[in-house]
Design a protein around this motif. Structure first.
Motif, short mmCIF file in Angstrom:
data_model
loop_
_atom_site.label_atom_id
_atom_site.label_comp_id
_atom_site.label_asym_id
_atom_site.label_seq_id
_atom_site.Cartn_x
_atom_site.Cartn_y
_atom_site.Cartn_z
N GLY A 7 0.83 -1.19 0.00
CA GLY A 7 0.00 0.00 0.00
C GLY A 7 0.86 1.24 0.00
N VAL A 8 0.45 2.26 -0.74
CA VAL A 8 1.15 3.54 -0.73
C VAL A 8 0.10 4.65 -0.76
CG1 VAL A 8 1.38 3.63 -3.25
CG2 VAL A 8 2.94 4.96 -1.82
N THR A 9 0.32 5.70 0.03
CA THR A 9 -0.63 6.80 0.12
C THR A 9 0.10 8.11 -0.12
OG1 THR A 9 -1.86 5.55 1.80
CG2 THR A 9 -2.40 7.89 1.54
N ILE A 10 -0.36 8.88 -1.09
CA ILE A 10 0.23 10.17 -1.44
C ILE A 10 -0.39 11.26 -0.59
CG2 ILE A 10 0.71 11.78 -3.34
CD1 ILE A 10 1.96 9.00 -3.67
N ASN A 11 0.42 12.24 -0.21
CA ASN A 11 -0.10 13.39 0.54
C ASN A 11 -1.03 14.19 -0.37
OD1 ASN A 11 -0.56 15.70 2.02
ND2 ASN A 11 1.56 15.94 2.68
N PRO A 12 -2.33 14.26 -0.06
CA PRO A 12 -3.26 14.98 -0.93
C PRO A 12 -3.24 16.49 -0.74
CG PRO A 12 -4.45 14.08 0.94
CD PRO A 12 -3.01 13.64 1.09
N ARG A 13 -2.56 16.94 0.32
CA ARG A 13 -2.53 18.37 0.63
C ARG A 13 -1.12 18.81 1.02
NH1 ARG A 13 -7.88 20.10 1.95
NH2 ARG A 13 -9.37 18.38 2.04
N PRO A 14 -0.12 18.55 0.16
CA PRO A 14 1.26 18.86 0.57
C PRO A 14 1.49 20.34 0.74
CG PRO A 14 1.16 18.34 -1.77
CD PRO A 14 -0.21 18.04 -1.20
N GLY A 15 2.16 20.70 1.81
CA GLY A 15 2.53 22.09 2.05
C GLY A 15 3.99 22.31 1.71
N ALA A 16 4.55 23.34 2.29
CA ALA A 16 5.97 23.63 2.11
C ALA A 16 6.52 24.03 3.47
CB ALA A 16 6.16 24.77 1.11
N GLY A 17 7.76 23.67 3.72
CA GLY A 17 8.34 24.01 5.01
C GLY A 17 9.58 23.22 5.32
N GLU A 18 9.88 23.11 6.61
CA GLU A 18 11.12 22.50 7.05
C GLU A 18 11.14 20.99 6.81
OE1 GLU A 18 11.68 23.57 11.10
OE2 GLU A 18 11.99 25.69 10.67
N ALA A 19 10.01 20.31 6.97
CA ALA A 19 9.93 18.86 6.77
C ALA A 19 8.52 18.50 6.34
CB ALA A 19 10.30 18.13 8.05
N VAL A 20 8.36 18.04 5.10
CA VAL A 20 7.06 17.75 4.53
C VAL A 20 7.01 16.30 4.07
CG1 VAL A 20 5.40 18.35 2.72
CG2 VAL A 20 6.82 20.13 3.75
N VAL A 21 6.02 15.57 4.51
CA VAL A 21 5.83 14.19 4.06
C VAL A 21 5.18 14.21 2.68
CG1 VAL A 21 4.62 12.02 4.49
CG2 VAL A 21 5.64 13.28 6.40
N LEU A 22 5.78 13.51 1.73
CA LEU A 22 5.25 13.42 0.37
C LEU A 22 4.32 12.22 0.21
CD1 LEU A 22 8.56 14.16 -1.55
CD2 LEU A 22 6.78 15.79 -0.91
N PHE A 23 4.70 11.10 0.81
CA PHE A 23 3.90 9.88 0.74
C PHE A 23 4.39 8.92 1.80
CE2 PHE A 23 7.44 9.48 -2.24
CZ PHE A 23 8.01 8.27 -1.87
N ALA A 24 3.62 7.87 2.03
CA ALA A 24 4.01 6.82 2.98
C ALA A 24 3.45 5.51 2.47
CB ALA A 24 3.48 7.13 4.38
N GLY A 25 4.14 4.40 2.79
CA GLY A 25 3.68 3.12 2.28
C GLY A 25 4.17 1.94 3.09
N ASN A 26 3.75 0.77 2.66
CA ASN A 26 4.15 -0.48 3.31
C ASN A 26 4.18 -1.60 2.28
OD1 ASN A 26 1.03 -0.07 3.73
ND2 ASN A 26 1.37 -2.29 3.73
N ASN A 27 4.99 -2.62 2.52
CA ASN A 27 5.09 -3.74 1.59
C ASN A 27 5.54 -4.99 2.32
OD1 ASN A 27 5.07 -5.26 -0.73
ND2 ASN A 27 6.84 -4.26 -1.67
N ARG A 28 4.82 -6.08 2.14
CA ARG A 28 5.28 -7.39 2.57
C ARG A 28 5.80 -8.07 1.32
NH1 ARG A 28 0.77 -9.33 4.56
NH2 ARG A 28 0.31 -11.06 3.15
N THR A 29 7.09 -8.08 1.13
CA THR A 29 7.69 -8.42 -0.15
C THR A 29 7.79 -9.93 -0.37
OG1 THR A 29 9.97 -8.48 0.65
CG2 THR A 29 9.09 -6.33 0.01
N PRO A 30 7.79 -10.36 -1.63
CA PRO A 30 8.09 -11.76 -1.94
C PRO A 30 9.61 -11.99 -1.85
CG PRO A 30 7.74 -10.52 -3.96
CD PRO A 30 7.44 -9.59 -2.83
N PRO A 31 10.06 -13.23 -1.85
CA PRO A 31 11.50 -13.51 -1.83
C PRO A 31 12.22 -12.85 -3.00
CG PRO A 31 10.25 -15.50 -1.39
CD PRO A 31 9.26 -14.46 -1.81
#
Length: 291
Positions: A7-31
């Protein structure tokens, strides 16, 4: 708790500043799941939740396990691969900001030290998870909430680093220096809209101006004056999308003389403010406020 497959989720309301999250995600990977080697234009951090794998960057390879974090900086060629027998599950956060490079250096993270070993805990996993949940909500405050979780992640790493330094008996003088340089950076980030001198910055930090300038450049790669100029020019560019005149933008970033501001802006960005505004948003959309 078992992670979702991907799963990956994009920031729908990105601002500007000292530290801004662009997106976050997770993965249970195959071998043997492989990513890269590739080059990004933002910062990316992974937290290994379970399993193991390898991470390659800067000509080195790191074998990682549950609890480890690995960081990829903009412009850095890096890749990673999950283990064949025990593939990893990880969470990640993509971010950028004016204060990010310094903050990571303060945490001891850089091209030669991109891995924080065994940093993981239920708290860190929760911070990564909540960052993604905040973005997924899409609420008006989701950008601020995600940014707050990113700062809490940095704070957790800072506390762990301080504890490790204390246990190793390393110098409190270095910690104090980092604190004061951090204070100088925050001071500039909050006071760029008015005239700021190195002398004033030295008074605020308690250092001699020459020593402050030398240590500031060592920490950030820029002199205080260069760092202040960078803050002002980046903020001025952002303000071009607002219905403000060039004179109003100049005053907003600490320039009383709009002609001098325009000259500095063109030197920094390669185009005058009005030219860049026309290139990026179209002059027909610009209608400055009148009173």
């Amino acid at each position: 708790m078992r992670e979702d497959l991907y799963g990956v989720t994009i920031n729908p309301r990105p601002g500007a500043g000292e530290a801004v999250v662009l997106f976050a995600g997770n993965n249970r990977t195959p071998p043997l799941h492989r990513v890269g080697p590739h080059m990004l234009d933002y910062h990316l951090v992974h937290l290994v939740v379970s399993g193991q794998g390898s991470f390659s960057a800067g000509g080195r390879q790191y074998e990682l396990r549950a609890g480890d974090c690995f960081f990829i900086a903009p412009g850095e060629l890096a890749g990673y691969e999950s283990d064949e027998a025990d593939p990893w599950t990880y969470r990640w956060i993509g971010f950028r900001g004016t204060d990010v490079d310094y903050r990571l250096r303060e945490l001891g993270i850089g091209p030669d030290t991109p891995v924080v070993e065994a940093a993981g805990s239920r708290r860190l996993r929760a911070l990564f998870s909540r960052t993604q949940e905040a973005l997924r909500s899409g609420k008006p405050g989701c950008d601020l909430q995600a940014g707050a979780y990113l700062r809490l992640f940095f704070a957790e790493l800072a506390d762990r680093r301080a504890l490790a330094v204390a246990l190793e008996g390393e110098g409190p003088a270095e910690a104090e220096l980092n604190r004061r340089i951090g204070l100088a950076i925050r001071f500039l980030a909050l006071q760029y809209h008015r005239p700021v001198s190195v002398e004033e910055l030295a008074r605020e930090t308690g250092y001699h101006r020459a020593y402050l300038s030398r240590m500031f450049k060592k920490a950030t790669g820029l002199s205080p004056a260069q760092y202040l100029l960078k803050l002002r020019m980046e903020r001025a560019k952002a303000l071009l999308s607002e219905p403000l005149t060039v004179a109003q933008i100049a005053a907003s970033v600490g320039y009383a003389d709009p002609f001098h501001f325009s000259k500095m802006f063109k030197k920094w960005h390669g185009s005058a403010p009005t030219e860049l505004r026309g290139q990026t948003i179209g002059m027909e959309r610009f209608q400055p406020r009148t009173r």
